[in-house]
Design an enzyme around this catalytic site. Sequence first.
Site, PDB file in Angstrom:
ATOM      1  N   LYS A  53     -10.831   5.296  43.362  1.00 20.97           N
ATOM      2  CA  LYS A  53      -9.184   5.858  43.541  1.00 20.97           C
ATOM      3  C   LYS A  53      -8.620   5.897  42.526  1.00 20.97           C
ATOM      4  O   LYS A  53      -8.327   4.856  41.934  1.00 20.97           O
ATOM      5  CB  LYS A  53      -8.612   4.903  44.600  1.00 20.97           C
ATOM      6  CG  LYS A  53      -7.562   5.610  45.321  1.00 20.97           C
ATOM      7  CD  LYS A  53      -6.577   6.094  44.523  1.00 20.97           C
ATOM      8  CE  LYS A  53      -5.329   5.335  44.096  1.00 20.97           C
ATOM      9  NZ  LYS A  53      -4.363   5.621  43.186  1.00 20.97           N
TER      10      LYS A  53
ATOM     11  N   GLU B 121      -8.465  -6.969  36.448  1.00 23.84           N
ATOM     12  CA  GLU B 121      -8.144  -6.741  35.021  1.00 23.84           C
ATOM     13  C   GLU B 121      -6.647  -6.213  34.875  1.00 23.84           C
ATOM     14  O   GLU B 121      -6.292  -4.929  35.137  1.00 23.84           O
ATOM     15  CB  GLU B 121      -9.081  -5.539  34.454  1.00 23.84           C
ATOM     16  CG  GLU B 121     -10.434  -5.778  34.430  1.00 23.84           C
ATOM     17  CD  GLU B 121     -11.198  -6.734  33.513  1.00 23.84           C
ATOM     18  OE1 GLU B 121     -10.449  -7.098  32.487  1.00 23.84           O
ATOM     19  OE2 GLU B 121     -12.391  -6.564  33.384  1.00 23.84           O
TER      20      GLU B 121
ATOM     21  N   CYS C  32      -3.823  -2.336  27.757  1.00 19.35           N
ATOM     22  CA  CYS C  32      -3.780  -3.473  28.254  1.00 19.35           C
ATOM     23  C   CYS C  32      -3.849  -4.767  27.161  1.00 19.35           C
ATOM     24  O   CYS C  32      -3.102  -5.730  27.063  1.00 19.35           O
ATOM     25  CB  CYS C  32      -4.590  -3.827  29.329  1.00 19.35           C
ATOM     26  SG  CYS C  32      -6.165  -3.381  29.011  1.00 19.35           S
TER      27      CYS C  32
ATOM     28  N   GLU D 187       5.067  -8.109  29.363  1.00 17.40           N
ATOM     29  CA  GLU D 187       4.246  -6.745  28.865  1.00 17.40           C
ATOM     30  C   GLU D 187       5.324  -5.554  28.865  1.00 17.40           C
ATOM     31  O   GLU D 187       5.819  -5.288  29.996  1.00 17.40           O
ATOM     32  CB  GLU D 187       2.992  -6.648  29.834  1.00 17.40           C
ATOM     33  CG  GLU D 187       2.180  -5.296  29.326  1.00 17.40           C
ATOM     34  CD  GLU D 187       0.962  -5.082  30.343  1.00 17.40           C
ATOM     35  OE1 GLU D 187       1.403  -4.961  31.425  1.00 17.40           O
ATOM     36  OE2 GLU D 187       0.091  -5.130  29.748  1.00 17.40           O
TER      37      GLU D 187
HETATM   38  P1  NAD Z   1      -0.537   0.193  38.688  1.00  8.37           P
HETATM   39  O1  NAD Z   1      -0.866  -1.088  39.094  1.00  8.37           O
HETATM   40  O2  NAD Z   1       0.821   0.608  39.008  1.00  8.37           O
HETATM   41  O3  NAD Z   1      -1.568   1.137  39.227  1.00  8.37           O
HETATM   42  C1  NAD Z   1      -3.017   0.906  38.973  1.00  8.37           C
HETATM   43  C2  NAD Z   1      -3.830   1.502  40.131  1.00  8.37           C
HETATM   44  O4  NAD Z   1      -3.378   1.012  41.345  1.00  8.37           O
HETATM   45  C3  NAD Z   1      -3.505   3.217  40.439  1.00  8.37           C
HETATM   46  O5  NAD Z   1      -4.547   3.868  40.966  1.00  8.37           O
HETATM   47  C4  NAD Z   1      -2.392   2.925  41.588  1.00  8.37           C
HETATM   48  O6  NAD Z   1      -2.579   4.220  42.349  1.00  8.37           O
HETATM   49  C5  NAD Z   1      -2.983   1.903  42.338  1.00  8.37           C
HETATM   50  N1  NAD Z   1      -2.069   1.198  43.358  1.00  8.37           N
HETATM   51  C6  NAD Z   1      -0.686   1.038  43.166  1.00  8.37           C
HETATM   52  N2  NAD Z   1      -0.253   0.566  44.085  1.00  8.37           N
HETATM   53  C7  NAD Z   1      -1.261   0.306  45.090  1.00  8.37           C
HETATM   54  C8  NAD Z   1      -1.404  -0.535  45.993  1.00  8.37           C
HETATM   55  N3  NAD Z   1      -0.220  -1.037  46.858  1.00  8.37           N
HETATM   56  N4  NAD Z   1      -2.526  -0.683  46.700  1.00  8.37           N
HETATM   57  C9  NAD Z   1      -3.491  -0.471  46.336  1.00  8.37           C
HETATM   58  N5  NAD Z   1      -3.389   0.215  44.923  1.00  8.37           N
HETATM   59  C10 NAD Z   1      -2.380   0.544  44.306  1.00  8.37           C
HETATM   60  O7  NAD Z   1      -0.724   0.148  37.056  1.00  8.37           O
HETATM   61  P2  NAD Z   1      -0.298   1.038  36.075  1.00  8.37           P
HETATM   62  O8  NAD Z   1       1.078   1.265  36.070  1.00  8.37           O
HETATM   63  O9  NAD Z   1      -1.247   2.500  36.531  1.00  8.37           O
HETATM   64  O10 NAD Z   1      -1.163   0.549  34.772  1.00  8.37           O
HETATM   65  C11 NAD Z   1      -0.362  -0.169  33.895  1.00  8.37           C
HETATM   66  C12 NAD Z   1      -0.985  -1.623  34.201  1.00  8.37           C
HETATM   67  O11 NAD Z   1      -2.283  -1.718  34.149  1.00  8.37           O
HETATM   68  C13 NAD Z   1      -0.624  -2.545  32.911  1.00  8.37           C
HETATM   69  O12 NAD Z   1       0.100  -3.791  33.478  1.00  8.37           O
HETATM   70  C14 NAD Z   1      -1.770  -2.712  31.963  1.00  8.37           C
HETATM   71  O13 NAD Z   1      -1.693  -3.875  31.327  1.00  8.37           O
HETATM   72  C15 NAD Z   1      -2.732  -2.680  33.140  1.00  8.37           C
HETATM   73  N6  NAD Z   1      -4.080  -2.271  32.640  1.00  8.37           N
HETATM   74  C16 NAD Z   1      -4.887  -3.589  32.514  1.00  8.37           C
HETATM   75  C17 NAD Z   1      -6.104  -3.199  32.042  1.00  8.37           C
HETATM   76  C18 NAD Z   1      -7.186  -4.279  31.755  1.00  8.37           C
HETATM   77  O14 NAD Z   1      -8.193  -3.819  31.445  1.00  8.37           O
HETATM   78  N7  NAD Z   1      -6.886  -5.256  31.682  1.00  8.37           N
HETATM   79  C19 NAD Z   1      -6.475  -1.761  31.537  1.00  8.37           C
HETATM   80  C20 NAD Z   1      -5.477  -1.016  31.687  1.00  8.37           C
HETATM   81  C21 NAD Z   1      -4.366  -1.315  32.326  1.00  8.37           C
END
Ligand code: NAD
Length: 481
Positions: free
Chosen positions: A178, A253, A287, A383
């Site tokens: 997804k 992650e 991240c 963050e």
């Molecule tokens: P997000 O959590 O909003 O979204 C990530 C994914 O989760 C998307 O595909 C989104 O559609 C999905 N999602 C959202 N709500 C959901 C739910 N209720 N149930 C299931 N899936 C759901 O994050 P973002 O804004 O897209 O990304 C930013 C965040 O990701 C930051 O906090 C960043 O640090 C983190 N990040 C971490 C890493 C790592 O490897 N540690 C890498 C990249 C990003």
Amino acid sequence: MPCPELWFDPARILIAGRWLPADETLPAEDPSTGAPLARIARGSAGDIDAAVTAARAAAAGDWGRTAPADRGRVLARLGRLVADRAEAMARIEAADVGKPLSQARADALALARYCEFYGGAADKLMGQTIPYPADHTVYTLREPHGVTGHVVPWNYPMQIIGRSVGAALAAGNACVLKPAEEASLTALAFARLAQEAGLPPGALNVVPGLGPEAGAALAAHPGVDHLSFTGSVGVGVQIQAAAAANIVPVTLELGGKSPQIVFADADLDRALPFLVRAGIQNAGQTCSAASRILVQRAVLDQVTDRMAAAYRALRLGRAMDDPDVGPLISARQRAMVQGFLDLAPDAVLARAPLPADLPPGGHYLAPALLGGLGPDHSLAQDEIFGPVQVILPFDTEDEALAIANGTAYGLVAAVWTADGARQMRMARHLRAGQVFLNSYGAGGGVELPFGGTGRSGHGREKGFEALYGFTRLKTVAAWHG
Ligand code: NAD
């Protein structure tokens, strides 16, 4: 304007090897201009259910029966196809994410490299024989979980798909992916190439859509045997709760507030470019961004002046013009970062210039270097996920460690010092999943296990280590007298 590089219909869902039309679609936007780029599928819970069913059939069928060496060959072919298409993939990503073109090219090559790495590893994942009383022979088998669910974010789609889907396929799982609603296009391109590489139907299913709809349905689906999530802490909590309800393992992650620690004896000429790049790469939406720069007081003025000069020289622009810094992903993300900056307007030491000719609809924000804040300030603790770095002074090694370890996160850290014993002490005591000594890799190479502690998450992806997470261990104990 539609994305000119697409060689496929982006509004489709891949289930069981068939590209199906979606009942509803969502807009994809170009963050550099704010203009519409394409329409992508708004996958439903029903689509997720069909995708999980297809993955289960593949895990029990063709893909599950494929010999490890042959799985490896498929992945190696896929890696070559991605490398051949790297320029097109990079241009799609630059348009979809607003990522400067050369950074998008690096992501495309990393995706190819993940396929190559995990292709090579597929037939090298071995169990052990375990010493036991001589009337027994005991050994372990590494088996795939079955169906793995992958929920990925928008900031590094190609890299994160490579490291999670690549490793899961190598280990023999069938995947349901997804992608993020903000950036799904390279996930679809990747899946097209996977078919071309000979991946059998159902081994990889892709259902774009909204997080609370398709994402939540995937996380909660009882047919999923393992969940891999990369994204925010808040959603990570929900994913872990969903995994708990089905009692399946989950890799999280999440975010970070990663420090780079500069001691007075450091080689500043080497350190400086790493300090700045690790803050502004992908407009800070990384991240493992080094959002905190800890500097020993003897070199505080020098490091501050040099970083400030580097900030003032940064070029902002459209992703396709390959600037140093592109736009943020969305108006919402820009407003969030601006909200953080509004907490301490007097802390700004330097900002990059905003060119007058930037497209008005783009989500640009001038990178900001901050100072004069205590380590407990929100800007030094939370963050921000934008191009913002905070300089924090320290005097002693103990103080540096206390500040570095003094957040809820623990993803990556770097130490810049010529003192070898100090390097070892710091590496041992830093609370982080990766520690760089006189270097910084923003997550590091494909080969390096990666993941966090605390609110940065748990489990490891990347490197060979990921294959252990994408398999379960069976112990076989045979009595033979
Ligand atoms: P997000 O959590 O909003 O979204 C990530 C994914 O989760 C998307 O595909 C989104 O559609 C999905 N999602 C959202 N709500 C959901 C739910 N209720 N149930 C299931 N899936 C759901 O994050 P973002 O804004 O897209 O990304 C930013 C965040 O990701 C930051 O906090 C960043 O640090 C983190 N990040 C971490 C890493 C790592 O490897 N540690 C890498 C990249 C990003």
